[in-house]
Design a protein around this motif. Sequence first.
Motif, mmCIF file in Angstrom:
data_model
loop_
_atom_site.group_PDB
_atom_site.id
_atom_site.type_symbol
_atom_site.label_atom_id
_atom_site.label_comp_id
_atom_site.label_asym_id
_atom_site.label_seq_id
_atom_site.Cartn_x
_atom_site.Cartn_y
_atom_site.Cartn_z
ATOM 1 N N ASP A 1 70.775 55.182 21.779
ATOM 2 C CA ASP A 1 69.760 55.396 20.910
ATOM 3 C C ASP A 1 69.914 55.014 19.360
ATOM 4 O O ASP A 1 69.090 54.185 19.274
ATOM 5 C CB ASP A 1 69.017 56.515 20.916
ATOM 6 C CG ASP A 1 68.443 57.052 22.320
ATOM 7 O OD1 ASP A 1 68.170 56.483 23.315
ATOM 8 O OD2 ASP A 1 68.418 58.207 22.196
ATOM 9 N N ARG A 2 71.505 55.421 19.052
ATOM 10 C CA ARG A 2 70.598 54.402 17.499
ATOM 11 C C ARG A 2 71.588 53.366 17.843
ATOM 12 O O ARG A 2 71.660 52.756 16.661
ATOM 13 C CB ARG A 2 72.275 55.526 16.792
ATOM 14 C CG ARG A 2 72.970 55.123 15.130
ATOM 15 C CD ARG A 2 71.282 56.045 14.455
ATOM 16 N NE ARG A 2 71.371 55.771 13.022
ATOM 17 C CZ ARG A 2 70.767 54.371 12.858
ATOM 18 N NH1 ARG A 2 69.623 54.274 12.949
ATOM 19 N NH2 ARG A 2 71.224 54.433 11.355
ATOM 20 N N CYS B 1 70.675 50.745 19.864
ATOM 21 C CA CYS B 1 69.301 50.243 19.727
ATOM 22 C C CYS B 1 67.958 50.656 18.595
ATOM 23 O O CYS B 1 67.843 48.852 17.726
ATOM 24 C CB CYS B 1 68.501 50.620 21.287
ATOM 25 S SG CYS B 1 69.211 50.332 22.709
ATOM 26 N N GLN B 2 68.402 51.453 17.477
ATOM 27 C CA GLN B 2 67.867 51.067 16.104
ATOM 28 C C GLN B 2 68.354 50.372 15.713
ATOM 29 O O GLN B 2 67.523 49.599 14.893
ATOM 30 C CB GLN B 2 67.553 52.449 15.790
ATOM 31 C CG GLN B 2 66.115 53.706 16.655
ATOM 32 C CD GLN B 2 67.081 55.205 15.741
ATOM 33 O OE1 GLN B 2 68.241 55.212 15.831
ATOM 34 N NE2 GLN B 2 65.373 55.600 16.114
ATOM 35 N N GLY C 1 66.437 46.832 13.913
ATOM 36 C CA GLY C 1 66.223 46.886 13.149
ATOM 37 C C GLY C 1 66.999 45.771 12.843
ATOM 38 O O GLY C 1 66.446 44.803 11.885
ATOM 39 N N VAL D 1 62.430 48.822 14.380
ATOM 40 C CA VAL D 1 63.395 49.951 13.784
ATOM 41 C C VAL D 1 61.773 51.172 15.064
ATOM 42 O O VAL D 1 62.574 52.085 15.171
ATOM 43 C CB VAL D 1 63.709 50.731 12.801
ATOM 44 C CG1 VAL D 1 63.028 50.855 12.011
ATOM 45 C CG2 VAL D 1 64.597 51.805 13.369
ATOM 46 N N SER D 2 60.973 50.937 14.516
ATOM 47 C CA SER D 2 60.235 51.959 15.602
ATOM 48 C C SER D 2 59.166 51.613 16.860
ATOM 49 O O SER D 2 59.248 52.248 17.547
ATOM 50 C CB SER D 2 58.395 51.913 14.458
ATOM 51 O OG SER D 2 58.153 50.176 15.172
ATOM 52 N N TRP E 1 62.606 52.010 18.864
ATOM 53 C CA TRP E 1 63.163 53.048 19.173
ATOM 54 C C TRP E 1 63.386 54.313 18.810
ATOM 55 O O TRP E 1 63.496 54.183 17.661
ATOM 56 C CB TRP E 1 64.629 52.316 19.491
ATOM 57 C CG TRP E 1 65.529 52.282 20.533
ATOM 58 C CD1 TRP E 1 66.404 53.415 21.242
ATOM 59 C CD2 TRP E 1 64.924 51.409 22.323
ATOM 60 N NE1 TRP E 1 66.398 54.153 21.965
ATOM 61 C CE2 TRP E 1 65.802 52.853 22.956
ATOM 62 C CE3 TRP E 1 65.065 51.208 22.150
ATOM 63 C CZ2 TRP E 1 66.307 52.414 24.382
ATOM 64 C CZ3 TRP E 1 64.736 50.387 24.007
ATOM 65 C CH2 TRP E 1 65.389 51.207 24.274
ATOM 66 N N THR E 2 63.589 55.333 19.759
ATOM 67 C CA THR E 2 63.891 56.523 18.702
ATOM 68 C C THR E 2 65.068 57.195 19.111
ATOM 69 O O THR E 2 66.028 56.639 19.411
ATOM 70 C CB THR E 2 62.470 57.598 19.044
ATOM 71 O OG1 THR E 2 62.498 58.447 20.856
ATOM 72 C CG2 THR E 2 61.026 57.238 19.600
ATOM 73 N N SER F 1 60.303 54.174 22.591
ATOM 74 C CA SER F 1 58.970 54.343 22.209
ATOM 75 C C SER F 1 58.430 54.187 23.368
ATOM 76 O O SER F 1 58.331 53.265 24.406
ATOM 77 C CB SER F 1 58.044 54.158 21.074
ATOM 78 O OG SER F 1 57.936 52.220 21.071
ATOM 79 N N CYS G 1 68.617 45.934 24.487
ATOM 80 C CA CYS G 1 68.223 47.667 23.966
ATOM 81 C C CYS G 1 68.198 47.914 25.117
ATOM 82 O O CYS G 1 68.582 49.756 25.911
ATOM 83 C CB CYS G 1 67.444 48.216 22.927
ATOM 84 S SG CYS G 1 68.004 47.589 21.647
ATOM 85 N N ARG H 1 64.535 53.516 8.062
ATOM 86 C CA ARG H 1 64.882 54.293 9.750
ATOM 87 C C ARG H 1 64.053 54.687 10.383
ATOM 88 O O ARG H 1 63.186 54.585 9.716
ATOM 89 C CB ARG H 1 65.952 55.350 9.183
ATOM 90 C CG ARG H 1 67.408 54.441 8.767
ATOM 91 C CD ARG H 1 68.198 55.430 8.529
ATOM 92 N NE ARG H 1 69.532 54.889 8.462
ATOM 93 C CZ ARG H 1 70.683 55.499 8.473
ATOM 94 N NH1 ARG H 1 70.788 56.496 8.250
ATOM 95 N NH2 ARG H 1 71.821 55.417 8.180
#
Length: 113
Positions: A7-8, A10-11, A15, A20-21, A23-24, A29, A53, A113
């Motif tokens: 997840d990080r 993918c963020q 990004g 970035v929004s 992926w949580t 999302s 991702c 972030r």
Amino acid sequence: MNERRIDRVCQLLLGRMNLVSLWTAHGPSDQAIQYLEEGSPLSSGEHLMLLVCFDLFNDTGKATIGRILNVFDESHVRALADFMRVIRVSDPRALDGWIAGEEALQERRGVAR
């Protein structure tokens, strides 16, 4: 690689595209899932990074090497290549280093972030 790290990553990858929004800390999302299932208004590069991702998350993105090489600029290709290299290394510190480097890059760029 555990789910939290996926997840990080993918963020951070999204990004790079100022998305970035999508992926949580707990996965894609609802909007990202909708974009995957129904199509998206994203540019081809943005959509391709989202597919990358989803491939990392659950192998449903179907991003291809050919599209990656033809759509992404050198910096995105290099970031993905570096990421793929470090995940093959047994030392989790290598991935931590990649994450830290991407975080620093995006902080300099002012990506939220």
